[in-house]
Scaffold this active site. Structure first.
Site, PDB file in Angstrom:
ATOM      1  N   SER A  53       4.358  -6.243   2.873  1.00 12.47           N
ATOM      2  CA  SER A  53       3.002  -6.230   3.436  1.00 12.47           C
ATOM      3  C   SER A  53       2.004  -6.850   2.456  1.00 12.47           C
ATOM      4  O   SER A  53       2.087  -8.037   2.161  1.00 12.47           O
ATOM      5  CB  SER A  53       2.616  -4.803   3.835  1.00 12.47           C
ATOM      6  OG  SER A  53       1.413  -4.800   4.569  1.00 12.47           O
ATOM      7  N   LEU A  54       1.079  -6.064   1.912  1.00 12.16           N
ATOM      8  CA  LEU A  54       0.140  -6.566   0.912  1.00 12.16           C
ATOM      9  C   LEU A  54       0.863  -7.316  -0.203  1.00 12.16           C
ATOM     10  O   LEU A  54       0.362  -8.322  -0.726  1.00 12.16           O
ATOM     11  CB  LEU A  54      -0.650  -5.387   0.323  1.00 12.16           C
ATOM     12  CG  LEU A  54      -1.245  -5.603  -1.072  1.00 12.16           C
ATOM     13  CD1 LEU A  54      -2.452  -6.503  -0.980  1.00 12.16           C
ATOM     14  CD2 LEU A  54      -1.586  -4.289  -1.729  1.00 12.16           C
ATOM     15  N   ARG A  77      -9.050  -8.853   3.555  1.00 15.45           N
ATOM     16  CA  ARG A  77      -8.013  -8.335   4.455  1.00 15.45           C
ATOM     17  C   ARG A  77      -8.174  -6.828   4.628  1.00 15.45           C
ATOM     18  O   ARG A  77      -8.108  -6.294   5.734  1.00 15.45           O
ATOM     19  CB  ARG A  77      -6.636  -8.671   3.871  1.00 15.45           C
ATOM     20  CG  ARG A  77      -5.423  -8.215   4.682  1.00 15.45           C
ATOM     21  CD  ARG A  77      -4.162  -8.640   3.945  1.00 15.45           C
ATOM     22  NE  ARG A  77      -2.922  -8.351   4.659  1.00 15.45           N
ATOM     23  CZ  ARG A  77      -2.166  -7.277   4.471  1.00 15.45           C
ATOM     24  NH1 ARG A  77      -2.549  -6.350   3.600  1.00 15.45           N
ATOM     25  NH2 ARG A  77      -1.036  -7.115   5.148  1.00 15.45           N
ATOM     26  N   GLN A 103       0.821  -1.201   0.000  1.00 18.19           N
ATOM     27  CA  GLN A 103       0.000   0.000   0.000  1.00 18.19           C
ATOM     28  C   GLN A 103       0.860   1.259   0.000  1.00 18.19           C
ATOM     29  O   GLN A 103       1.868   1.330   0.696  1.00 18.19           O
ATOM     30  CB  GLN A 103      -0.881  -0.012   1.260  1.00 18.19           C
ATOM     31  CG  GLN A 103      -2.283   0.458   1.000  1.00 18.19           C
ATOM     32  CD  GLN A 103      -3.247   0.031   2.098  1.00 18.19           C
ATOM     33  OE1 GLN A 103      -3.198  -1.105   2.564  1.00 18.19           O
ATOM     34  NE2 GLN A 103      -4.122   0.920   2.504  1.00 18.19           N
ATOM     35  N   HIS A 122      -0.196  -3.263  11.214  1.00 20.60           N
ATOM     36  CA  HIS A 122       1.005  -3.968  11.676  1.00 20.60           C
ATOM     37  C   HIS A 122       1.284  -3.683  13.159  1.00 20.60           C
ATOM     38  O   HIS A 122       2.436  -3.486  13.562  1.00 20.60           O
ATOM     39  CB  HIS A 122       2.222  -3.623  10.812  1.00 20.60           C
ATOM     40  CG  HIS A 122       2.081  -4.086   9.394  1.00 20.60           C
ATOM     41  ND1 HIS A 122       2.091  -5.426   9.060  1.00 20.60           N
ATOM     42  CD2 HIS A 122       1.885  -3.408   8.241  1.00 20.60           C
ATOM     43  CE1 HIS A 122       1.920  -5.540   7.751  1.00 20.60           C
ATOM     44  NE2 HIS A 122       1.776  -4.332   7.242  1.00 20.60           N
ATOM     45  N   GLN A 176       1.353 -11.375  10.289  1.00 21.12           N
ATOM     46  CA  GLN A 176       1.786 -10.189   9.553  1.00 21.12           C
ATOM     47  C   GLN A 176       0.946  -8.957   9.911  1.00 21.12           C
ATOM     48  O   GLN A 176       1.458  -7.845   9.975  1.00 21.12           O
ATOM     49  CB  GLN A 176       1.702 -10.455   8.046  1.00 21.12           C
ATOM     50  CG  GLN A 176       2.246  -9.348   7.167  1.00 21.12           C
ATOM     51  CD  GLN A 176       1.666  -9.419   5.764  1.00 21.12           C
ATOM     52  OE1 GLN A 176       0.453  -9.503   5.594  1.00 21.12           O
ATOM     53  NE2 GLN A 176       2.531  -9.378   4.769  1.00 21.12           N
TER      54      GLN A 176
END
Length: 307
Positions: free
Chosen positions: A90-91, A115, A10, A198, A247
């Protein structure tokens, strides 16, 4: 020199991303069409036309970025641009898993949509994130610890030397920013995000994600896959699923990922997808790394001519 594909998270999105791939490459067009069908609405239109405010919403950004990145990936594959490892920020971990054939693309795009929804719900009004510049990890951790009497605040993204993102409750994040400046940070500023991602405040989202993951079929990776939370090479399906749940509540350890990949001989990184965020981070982590990006028809053409 071994080549790896890395996939952005992102923040790399922009209105218009992937349009040239859609218009030029039938395989890329298919990716967008599959995403639209899987999601039940036009994520393609959101990528190409926005509006920007809508594209910035976590539940839209995540499937949009994954789709645009995979559209670039299939064009690289069509042109026989090979790779021996994948990782994602991440993503981007989900894009990496789709590229490694751990997840079917349609499952991956539905998962990241869910998500995003879970992250939005868990984060609503609960907190924020901030970036700390030019301060080492230990001092950022110290700033968080000293501000923790005001609420949850934790390191969230260890992106590169001198750039660490923190996450938590608003008052605690603001206090940690002030402590970071007192400890020598060049800048400490809040980011325009919809929640404390996170961090331990994402526990509710992690629980919901576990339910979603358990409904999806996972396969063994067809290429080397590095987890972004501990830089481990993961082969076991259950280990991968568990890492995706963790995560949401754990910091992205991007420095460790790039350093570990370098030690394993992966010194050529191709950022596959919109933007050049990871290019910039990798340059600051490794002086020896060779870096390219492949996010549109032009950059992929240059890459294919050079291979």
């Amino acid at each position: 020199m071994k080549r790896s594909f890395v996939f952005p998270g992102q923040g790399s999105q922009f209105v218009g991303m992937g349009r040239d791939l859609f218009e030029t490459c039938p395989e890329s067009r298919q990716v967008f069409e599959k995403a639209d069908a899987a999601l039940g609405f036009s994520i393609s239109k959101m990528c190409f036309e926005g509006p920007e405010e809508e594209l910035k919403k976590t539940s839209i950004t995540q499937p949009a970025l994954l789709t645009a990145s995979m559209a670039a990936f299939v064009l690289l594959k069509k042109n026989n641009v090979t790779f021996e490892a994948v990782a994602g920020h991440s993503l981007g971990a989900y894009t990496a898993l789709a590229a490694a054939e751990v997840l079917a693309f349609e499952d991956a795009v539905k998962l990241v949509r869910r998500r995003g929804e879970l992250m939005e719900d868990a984060g609503k009004g609960r907190g924020t994130m901030a970036v700390i510049l030019n301060l080492d990890e230990d001092k950022v951790a110290q700033a968080c610890k000293e501000a923790s009497s005001l609420g949850v605040v934790e390191p969230a993204n260890v992106n590169c030397p001198g750039q660490i993102v923190i996450s938590g409750e608003k008052a605690a994040v603001a206090a940690a920013c002030e402590r970071a400046k007192a400890l020598g940070a060049k800048r400490a500023m809040e980011l325009p995000v919809s929640g404390p991602f996170h961090s331990s405040l994402m526990k509710q989202a992690a629980e919901g994600l576990k339910v979603a993951l358990d409904k999806v079929s996972f396969s063994m990776p067809k290429t080397t896959y590095y987890s972004d939370i501990d830089a481990a090479v993961m082969k076991d399906v259950n280990q991968i699923k568990e890492s995706l749940v963790r995560q949401l509540m754990s910091p992205v350890q991007w420095i460790k990922v790039i350093e570990k990949m370098g030690l394993d001989g992966f010194n050529y990184f191709i950022e596959v997808g919109p933007g050049k965020v990871l290019n910039g981070l990798i340059r600051k982590i490794s002086k020896d790394a060779q870096i390219s990006n492949a996010g549109d028809v032009e950059t992929i053409k240059i890459l294919c001519e050079a291979k």
